[in-house]
Write an enzyme that holds these catalytic residues in place. Structure first.
Site, PDB file in Angstrom:
ATOM      1  N   GLU A   1       0.823  -1.222   0.000  1.00 20.04           N
ATOM      2  CA  GLU A   1       0.000   0.000   0.000  1.00 20.04           C
ATOM      3  C   GLU A   1       0.855   1.271   0.000  1.00 20.04           C
ATOM      4  OE1 GLU A   1      -3.944  -1.868   2.238  1.00 20.04           O
ATOM      5  OE2 GLU A   1      -2.592  -0.541   3.353  1.00 20.04           O
TER       6      GLU A   1
ATOM      7  N   GLU B   1      -6.754  -7.633  -1.225  1.00 22.23           N
ATOM      8  CA  GLU B   1      -7.189  -7.544   0.168  1.00 22.23           C
ATOM      9  C   GLU B   1      -8.609  -7.009   0.233  1.00 22.23           C
ATOM     10  OE1 GLU B   1      -4.929  -5.317   3.017  1.00 22.23           O
ATOM     11  OE2 GLU B   1      -2.999  -5.951   2.189  1.00 22.23           O
TER      12      GLU B   1
END
Length: 673
Positions: free
Chosen positions: A153, A312
């Site tokens: 991320e 995710e």
């Protein structure tokens, strides 16, 4: 094109982040046994493990990771192997405290969380390249390796650092971008407020100033920060490509517009082998499935329409919102398969086993604290079976009906200080226009403003404050060749340097829209205006109005009150073989539906009658066939008309005429022919 799907994966990806280092080895055997029971096909490993892999400078311990990967391989679970560069070890920061990022206010962050990185720091860059090299040399040809997962991320939670190292690197970036200090002065308009520079060495990052700083500088620093992070990704990617050829490399994006605005994902999408995304529902009382669909459509668009992967999401509640409700029974599967409908090649979760310690111990997982005698576990096993039944859709592509123009750099510029109204939120307009299109059962691609738009009968521009001349010319060609365009207010205003286009607003779109705007007239908080049409229809506007002067455009709705009373509010302009609509106020949902309905008629998009609200119908098509996904987000059973009969893959039943879809359920039909 080369195959960039996870190597060795013959079914859809199903699994999650696996963090065995949080548990004694005695638990690992149980983990893989339960993974087999749940139908897990791939897990992500090693993302936060740098401190374990290199416990001291130059000392390495790969034994535990060898055993984990070997155990997964023995049990038929593919591995998405992370480079752990999102969290360097404590010893690294002790030796190199300057690698910790500095805020615009001059505060240096401390070690103890994640993502606290100055991406300009040479010591961090060298250490990250070293651990990536060590991993690639050891596991680059491991038979369990499906793909590489670089970092985690990027841009979250720190997207920019303002230290001296970044200042020096920013000056070099400016020299490469502009060539001279005079060009920087021209781009930033430094003649205003006496900000002129005579040497690039005088330029710093846009640190805290007594009042608003230079917007051109602020915008360029966002570009610089994004480019610097992307350069670090490329360094790791290139090491992996060299030492582990043929294995795709990715990093997990966060494209949902409400979650990350610091990365230019159009640029990032060109750098990864496989686009992957993390998506978490923002449970603020709105229809969360609409944002989910939007994020999936946006991710697919960043992937250029190719299949992508949801890397995710959550099985149930998260832990980082003010209030974290659980997902309703069946919602996990519905959310997962809605992503698959819109192009994902599977559904992965954070995480496999719920943590007992640390900041995310209350974040849901595939295997909850309560173990296998829980609703979540039973739903995970059921979803794993469903994912197995959908293996044949791999490689097919989602078909879109229309496009929304979106540009992260325009969003950056729009969100800088001192704009005409703080109530205008470009993300809100994007959300609202998308929701209107969603409720008309249209599947949406997102497109860069300079991309080829010729295949779309309808293109919507909900908020494009920054628009290059090239983008303006692109849109004009689209309309002249028969396209239908809908543009919302405060679009086409500035160029790539945040300089107002010369002449009247909306500079880059004046000729396209057949009008000029003499003046913006934002409304006060909670103030509203009425719009009336020649057919007696009445709409409501808020936040924004404008003094619009038609210069070829026809007026469709007129302001009935307020400062702009009697002036055009919504216009329609014929240009070449196409049509451009313009709306100069913020319409509510009813008004947007009326506007999009008129534009859809121009575009020849027939209304999709017989489809209930909150029931998605999406198609994926490829060499293996055409697949119709129907996702029922409602609390009632429904029936959806089928033009072509087929076989429903989740039940094995034949489907013809009208497809029955129970409340909260998903059905996937392989159409005959």
């Amino acid at each position: 094109m080369p195959d960039t799907s996870p190597r060795g994966l013959t079914r859809l990806a199903f699994g999650g982040d696996y963090n065995p280092e949080q548990w004694p080895e005695s638990v690992w055997q149980e983990d893989v046994r339960l993974m087999r029971e749940a139908g897990v096909t791939m897990v992500s490993v090693g993302i936060f493990s740098w401190a374990l892999l290199e416990p001291a400078p130059g000392e390495y311990d790969f034994g535990w990771l060898d055993r984990v990967i070997g155990l997964l391989h023995e049990n038929g679970v593919r591995v998405d192997l992370g480079t752990p560069t999102v969290v360097p070890p404590a010893w690294f920061y002790r030796a190199h405290p300057e690698a910790l990022p500095v805020t615009a206010e001059g505060t240096r962050y401390e070690f103890g969380s994640r993502g606290a990185i100055c991406h300009s720091n040479a010591d961090y860059r060298a250490a990250a390249a070293n651990i990536t090299t060590r991993l690639a040399e050891r596991y680059g040809d491991h038979p369990a390796l499906a793909m590489w997962h670089v970092h985690n991320e990027y841009g979250v939670p720190v997207s920019a650092c303002y230290c001296e190292s970044c200042a020096d690197r920013f000056r070099h970036w400016l020299a490469d971008t502009y060539g001279s200090v005079d060009a920087v002065n021209e781009a930033w308009g430094t003649a205003f407020w006496g900000q002129r520079y005579t040497d690039l060495a005088q330029i710093n990052p846009p640190r805290a100033t007594p009042t608003v700083g230079n917007p051109g500088q602020a915008l360029d620093y966002k570009r610089f920060a994004d480019a610097t992070i992307r350069e670090n990704f490329r360094t790791e990617r290139d090491i992996l490509h060299r030492l582990s050829p043929g294995v795709p490399v990715t990093t997990n994006f966060m494209t949902a517009l409400s979650q990350c605005d610091s990365m230019d994902y159009w640029a990032w999408g060109r750098e990864v082998d496989l686009v992957t995304n993390d998506h978490y529902l923002i449970t603020d009382g709105r229809r969360t499935h609409v944002n989910l669909a939007m994020a999936a459509d946006l991710t697919r668009s960043v992937a250029g329409g190719s299949p992508w992967l949801l890397l995710e999401h959550s099985t149930s509640g998260v832990n980082w919102q003010p209030r974290n409700p659980a997902k309703a029974p069946g919602q996990m599967a519905r959310n997962s398969l809605a992503h698959v409908a819109r192009g994902s090649e599977g559904a992965m979760f954070f995480q496999w086993r719920q943590s007992r310690r640390g900041a995310e111990k209350f974040h849901s997982a595939m295997l909850p604290h309560g173990g296998t005698d829980t609703r979540v576990w039973r739903e995970v096993v059921e979803l794993g079976s469903s994912m197995g039944a959908l293996a044949e859709i791999r490689g097919t592509r989602t078909e879109a009906d229309a496009a929304v123009l979106w540009d992260w750099q325009s969003w950056w510029a729009q969100n800088l200080a001192w704009r005409p109204s703080e109530d205008h939120d470009p993300r809100e307009r994007a959300d609202s226009f998308y929701e209107t299109l969603y409720d008309r059962h249209l599947t949406i691609d997102f497109a860069h403003p300079e991309a080829d738009l010729s295949r779309y009968p309808l293109v919507v521009v909900p908020a494009l404050y920054l628009m290059t001349r090239a983008a303006g010319n692109n849109v004009r060609a689209y309309i002249e060749n028969g396209g239908t365009l809908v543009v919302s207010y405060f679009s086409g205003i500035v160029d790539e340097h945040d300089a107002v286009h010369e002449g009247a607003y909306p500079g880059a779109l004046r000729e396209v829209l057949g009008l000029t705007v003499e003046e913006f007239s934002p409304l006060l908080q909670d103030e509203r205006v009425r719009l009336t049409g020649p057919d007696g229809s009445e709409l409501t506007g808020e936040v924004w109005t404008e003094f619009v002067v038609p210069r070829g455009a026809d007026t469709v709705w007129t302001y009935a009150d307020g400062l702009t009373a009697g002036r055009p509010a919504v216009t329609r302009h014929r240009l070449g073989r196409g049509t451009a609509w313009y709306v100069s106020t913020r319409l509510d949902a009813q008004g947007l539906d009326a506007l999009i309905g008129r534009a859809a008629d121009d575009a020849g998009l027939a209304p999709r009658a017989g489809l209930p609200r909150d029931v998605e119908v999406v198609r994926r098509r490829g060499d293996s066939g055409t697949y119709l996904f129907v996702v029922n987000h409602t609390a009632g059973d429904t029936k959806v008309p089928l033009d072509t009969p087929g076989t429903e893959l989740l039940t094995g039943e034949r489907a013809a005429g009208r497809l029955a879809v129970p409340a909260g359920a998903v059905r996937v039909v392989r159409l005959d022919g």
